[in-house]
Design a protein around this motif. Sequence first.
Motif, PDB file in Angstrom:
ATOM      1  N   ALA A 203       0.943  -1.133  -0.110  1.00 55.86           N
ATOM      2  CA  ALA A 203      -0.058   0.039  -0.112  1.00 55.86           C
ATOM      3  C   ALA A 203       0.815   1.324   0.079  1.00 55.86           C
ATOM      4  N   THR A 204       2.163   1.213   0.690  1.00 52.52           N
ATOM      5  CA  THR A 204       2.932   2.593   0.673  1.00 52.52           C
ATOM      6  C   THR A 204       4.055   2.042  -0.174  1.00 52.52           C
ATOM      7  N   HIS A 205       4.555   0.858  -0.563  1.00 49.85           N
ATOM      8  CA  HIS A 205       5.441   0.740  -1.393  1.00 49.85           C
ATOM      9  C   HIS A 205       5.181  -0.423  -2.639  1.00 49.85           C
ATOM     10  N   PRO A 206       4.498   0.191  -3.430  1.00 47.76           N
ATOM     11  CA  PRO A 206       4.046  -0.570  -4.454  1.00 47.76           C
ATOM     12  C   PRO A 206       5.163  -1.155  -5.147  1.00 47.76           C
ATOM     13  N   VAL A 207       4.838  -2.287  -5.947  1.00 46.18           N
ATOM     14  CA  VAL A 207       5.895  -2.875  -6.918  1.00 46.18           C
ATOM     15  C   VAL A 207       6.136  -2.057  -8.032  1.00 46.18           C
ATOM     16  N   GLY A 208       6.996  -2.086  -8.776  1.00 43.91           N
ATOM     17  CA  GLY A 208       7.365  -1.475 -10.155  1.00 43.91           C
ATOM     18  C   GLY A 208       7.140  -2.309 -11.271  1.00 43.91           C
ATOM     19  N   ALA A 209       6.391  -1.871 -12.031  1.00 46.27           N
ATOM     20  CA  ALA A 209       5.809  -2.567 -13.459  1.00 46.27           C
ATOM     21  C   ALA A 209       7.255  -3.123 -14.104  1.00 46.27           C
ATOM     22  N   ALA A 217       4.262 -10.366 -17.408  1.00 41.10           N
ATOM     23  CA  ALA A 217       4.473  -8.871 -16.678  1.00 41.10           C
ATOM     24  C   ALA A 217       3.909  -8.671 -15.339  1.00 41.10           C
ATOM     25  N   LEU A 218       4.834  -8.095 -14.631  1.00 42.94           N
ATOM     26  CA  LEU A 218       4.457  -7.752 -13.194  1.00 42.94           C
ATOM     27  C   LEU A 218       3.957  -6.361 -13.138  1.00 42.94           C
ATOM     28  N   VAL A 219       2.803  -6.212 -12.551  1.00 42.16           N
ATOM     29  CA  VAL A 219       2.190  -4.808 -12.374  1.00 42.16           C
ATOM     30  C   VAL A 219       1.501  -4.934 -11.133  1.00 42.16           C
ATOM     31  N   LEU A 227       0.143  -8.248  -9.452  1.00 36.42           N
ATOM     32  CA  LEU A 227      -0.367  -9.317 -10.267  1.00 36.42           C
ATOM     33  C   LEU A 227       0.853  -9.326 -11.347  1.00 36.42           C
ATOM     34  N   VAL A 228       1.129 -10.847 -11.644  1.00 34.21           N
ATOM     35  CA  VAL A 228       1.847 -11.165 -12.563  1.00 34.21           C
ATOM     36  C   VAL A 228       0.861 -12.097 -13.684  1.00 34.21           C
ATOM     37  N   SER A 229       1.043 -11.572 -14.945  1.00 39.09           N
ATOM     38  CA  SER A 229       0.088 -12.383 -16.007  1.00 39.09           C
ATOM     39  C   SER A 229       1.285 -13.178 -17.002  1.00 39.09           C
ATOM     40  N   ALA A 230       0.842 -14.256 -17.333  1.00 39.92           N
ATOM     41  CA  ALA A 230       2.061 -14.916 -18.193  1.00 39.92           C
ATOM     42  C   ALA A 230       1.409 -15.926 -19.066  1.00 39.92           C
ATOM     43  N   VAL A 231       2.003 -15.803 -20.305  1.00 34.62           N
ATOM     44  CA  VAL A 231       1.440 -17.108 -21.269  1.00 34.62           C
ATOM     45  C   VAL A 231       2.782 -17.808 -21.636  1.00 34.62           C
ATOM     46  N   ALA A 232       2.769 -19.025 -22.110  1.00 37.91           N
ATOM     47  CA  ALA A 232       4.013 -19.961 -22.426  1.00 37.91           C
ATOM     48  C   ALA A 232       3.511 -21.028 -23.210  1.00 37.91           C
ATOM     49  N   LEU A 242       6.443 -18.119 -13.503  1.00 36.89           N
ATOM     50  CA  LEU A 242       5.799 -17.907 -12.222  1.00 36.89           C
ATOM     51  C   LEU A 242       6.734 -18.106 -10.969  1.00 36.89           C
ATOM     52  N   ASP A 243       7.625 -18.960 -11.158  1.00 38.09           N
ATOM     53  CA  ASP A 243       8.553 -19.245  -9.995  1.00 38.09           C
ATOM     54  C   ASP A 243       9.323 -17.908 -10.040  1.00 38.09           C
ATOM     55  N   GLU A 244      10.020 -17.627 -11.290  1.00 40.21           N
ATOM     56  CA  GLU A 244      10.860 -16.339 -11.232  1.00 40.21           C
ATOM     57  C   GLU A 244      10.228 -15.264 -10.847  1.00 40.21           C
ATOM     58  N   ALA A 245       8.949 -15.007 -11.054  1.00 41.53           N
ATOM     59  CA  ALA A 245       7.995 -13.786 -10.397  1.00 41.53           C
ATOM     60  C   ALA A 245       8.398 -13.966  -8.849  1.00 41.53           C
ATOM     61  N   LEU A 246       8.105 -15.137  -8.392  1.00 45.55           N
ATOM     62  CA  LEU A 246       8.347 -15.302  -6.749  1.00 45.55           C
ATOM     63  C   LEU A 246       9.572 -14.653  -6.182  1.00 45.55           C
ATOM     64  N   THR A 247      10.583 -15.193  -7.078  1.00 43.88           N
ATOM     65  CA  THR A 247      11.988 -14.693  -6.655  1.00 43.88           C
ATOM     66  C   THR A 247      11.941 -13.264  -6.694  1.00 43.88           C
ATOM     67  N   VAL A 248      11.541 -12.550  -7.947  1.00 43.60           N
ATOM     68  CA  VAL A 248      11.510 -11.138  -8.142  1.00 43.60           C
ATOM     69  C   VAL A 248      11.001 -10.558  -6.632  1.00 43.60           C
TER      70      VAL A 248
END
Length: 252
Positions: A203-209, A217-219, A227-232, A242-248
Amino acid sequence: MGGVRAVARIGATADGRGGTALPVLESDGPLALRRTRAVGDEARVVLVGAMSGPLGGDRFAVEAEVGSGARLRVGSAAATIALPGQIKDAAHYDVRLDVADEGELHWLPEPLISARGSDLYVTTRADLGPGARLVLREEQVLGRVGEEPGRLTSRLVVRVGGRTVLDQELACGPGAPGGWDGPAVLAGHRAVGQLVVVRPEFATHPVGAQILGEHAALVPLAGPAALVSAVAPDGLRLRRVLDEALTVLHLR
């Protein structure tokens, strides 16, 4: 009305000793819940499919309620495969998640596979208190190897403190609105997934897109969520993204 009806319910509460108790663990029919070894203060449950399905006409539901101060992780033993059945009606799979203020839920099922000839509506609704935490992964694979997909309609709704931060629906496969396989949606890919992360600090430190890999994409969302949305091309490569997104997001 035909088809199988089945409901699984999980209730998690703080046990007063720094851990999490599971006073509610109920399931029937093709849905079976299994408690596994806790890790630290986190209780863990695995959803096991005791039968094939969902088939045409089936109605499955899974409900999880996490109380204040409790931590729960839910996974599944294997992928869920939507299959055609003798009954031509669509199947329904409803997931309802409720997480109280200061509660935490990791909802990490294995993929849902839409087999040829199936027709499935999936609805996931998550209601969180303003200080709740959530990690929710959703993966869908359109068809088995070398197979055309069935019809799959998926809706995901996330509310935090009574405010909707995400409400989206995707329909794929035969009979779905035109364009679902075009460049604006799946672009010919056969696996689609998303990761929703809710953290009060967002809420005070939102993630960067940012872009993750070639097709993800992470938004930030309009609230303490991302939210991370992905196609493969397939489920394996989707999981890697999606595992990479968890690491990020520093969650692994």
